[in-house]
Design an enzyme around this catalytic site. Structure first.
Site, short mmCIF file in Angstrom:
data_model
loop_
_atom_site.label_atom_id
_atom_site.label_comp_id
_atom_site.label_asym_id
_atom_site.label_seq_id
_atom_site.Cartn_x
_atom_site.Cartn_y
_atom_site.Cartn_z
N HIS A 69 -7.87 -0.45 6.61
CA HIS A 69 -8.03 -1.75 7.28
C HIS A 69 -8.78 -2.69 6.35
CE1 HIS A 69 -8.22 -4.53 10.60
NE2 HIS A 69 -9.49 -4.73 10.32
N ASN A 86 0.83 -1.21 0.00
CA ASN A 86 0.00 0.00 0.00
C ASN A 86 0.86 1.26 0.00
OD1 ASN A 86 -2.95 -0.15 -0.09
ND2 ASN A 86 -2.73 -1.56 1.62
N ILE A 142 -1.38 3.62 17.73
CA ILE A 142 -0.84 4.97 17.86
C ILE A 142 -1.18 5.47 19.26
CG2 ILE A 142 -0.94 7.34 16.97
CD1 ILE A 142 0.33 5.29 15.04
N ASN A 163 -5.81 5.58 8.38
CA ASN A 163 -5.45 4.16 8.32
C ASN A 163 -6.37 3.46 7.33
OD1 ASN A 163 -4.07 1.75 9.14
ND2 ASN A 163 -5.87 1.18 10.34
#
EC number: 2.1.2.2
Length: 188
Positions: free
Chosen positions: A110, A14, A94, A108
Site C-alpha cells: 500500500h 508492481n 478480500i 499486499n
C-alpha cells in the site's frame, strides 16, 4: 519452488517488477503461476503476456455473488497449487472465502505509511495533508481495508516543491525495492 499468484486490477507495474525479480533470480525459489485480474482491459494483462505468464480474467459481475466469485478463484488457485497470493494493485477487498483458504498467506503493498491513508489515492491524501514524509507498507491481508499486520515500511520525504506526480514516482521506487525484499523474507 513456492508457487505464488499475483492479483492486480490496473497497470501492473508492481506485478511486472516482481516477475522481473523472479526471472533475474533475485527472487529465488518462487514461481509465478498466473496473473489474476478483475478487469478485462487492465494493462497488467499486456505485461503478463510479455512475460508468458498465464492470465485469469474474472470480473465479479459475471458471478451471482462475491462468495461465488471467490469460490471460483479458490478453485483456480488450488488447481495451480498456489501457496501464496500477492496483491499488487488489486482494488477489491478480500472476502472470507479467500481469507479462509489462504489464511496468513496473502500479502499486499500500500502506498502510504499505514495506518495513515488507507484506501484509494493514498499518495494524494499524503500530498495534500501537509505531512513531510510518506512511504509504502507491505502487510498481511485481513478482512479490513489496509488493516492487516504491518510487515515492513519504507519512507521518503515530501518536499514542498514536489508535484503529486513526483511524489508518486518516489513512492513507486520504494515499492519496487520493498515488495521483492519482503517477498524474499516471507514467502517460503
Amino acid at each position: 519452488m513456492v508457487k505464488i499468484a499475483i492479483f492486480a486490477s490496473g497497470s501492473g507495474s508492481n506485478f511486472e517488477n516482481i516477475v522481473e525479480h523472479v526471472e533475474s533470480g533475485k527472487l529465488e525459489n518462487i514461481e509465478v503461476t498466473a496473473l489474476y485480474t478483475d478487469h478485462q482491459n487492465a494493462f497488467c494483462i499486456d505485461r503478463a503476456k510479455k512475460h508468458d505468464i498465464p492470465v485469469y480474467i474474472n470480473e465479479p459481475k459475471q458471478f451471482g455473488s462475491k462468495a461465488a466469485y471467490e469460490q471460483h478463484l479458490v478453485t483456480l488457485l488450488n488447481e495451480d497449487k498456489v501457496e501464496w497470493i500477492i496483491l499488487a494493485g488489486y482494488m477489491r477487498l478480500i472476502g472470507p472465502d479467500l481469507l479462509a483458504s489462504f489464511e496468513g498467506k496473502i500479502l499486499n503493498i500500500h502506498p502510504s505509511l499505514l495506518p495513515k491513508y488507507k484506501g484509494i489515492d493514498a499518495i494524494g491524501q499524503a500530498y495534500h495533508s501537509g505531512d513531510t514524509i510518506t512511504g509504502s507498507t507491505v502487510h498481511y491481508v485481513d478482512s479490513g481495508m489496509d488493516t492487516g499486520e504491518i510487515i515492513e515500511q519504507r519512507q521518503c520525504d515530501i518536499r514542498p516543491d514536489d508535484s503529486k506526480e513526483q511524489l508518486e514516482e518516489k513512492v513507486k521506487k520504494l515499492e519496487y525495492e520493498l515488495y521483492p525484499s519482503v517477498i524474499a523474507k516471507i514467502v517460503k
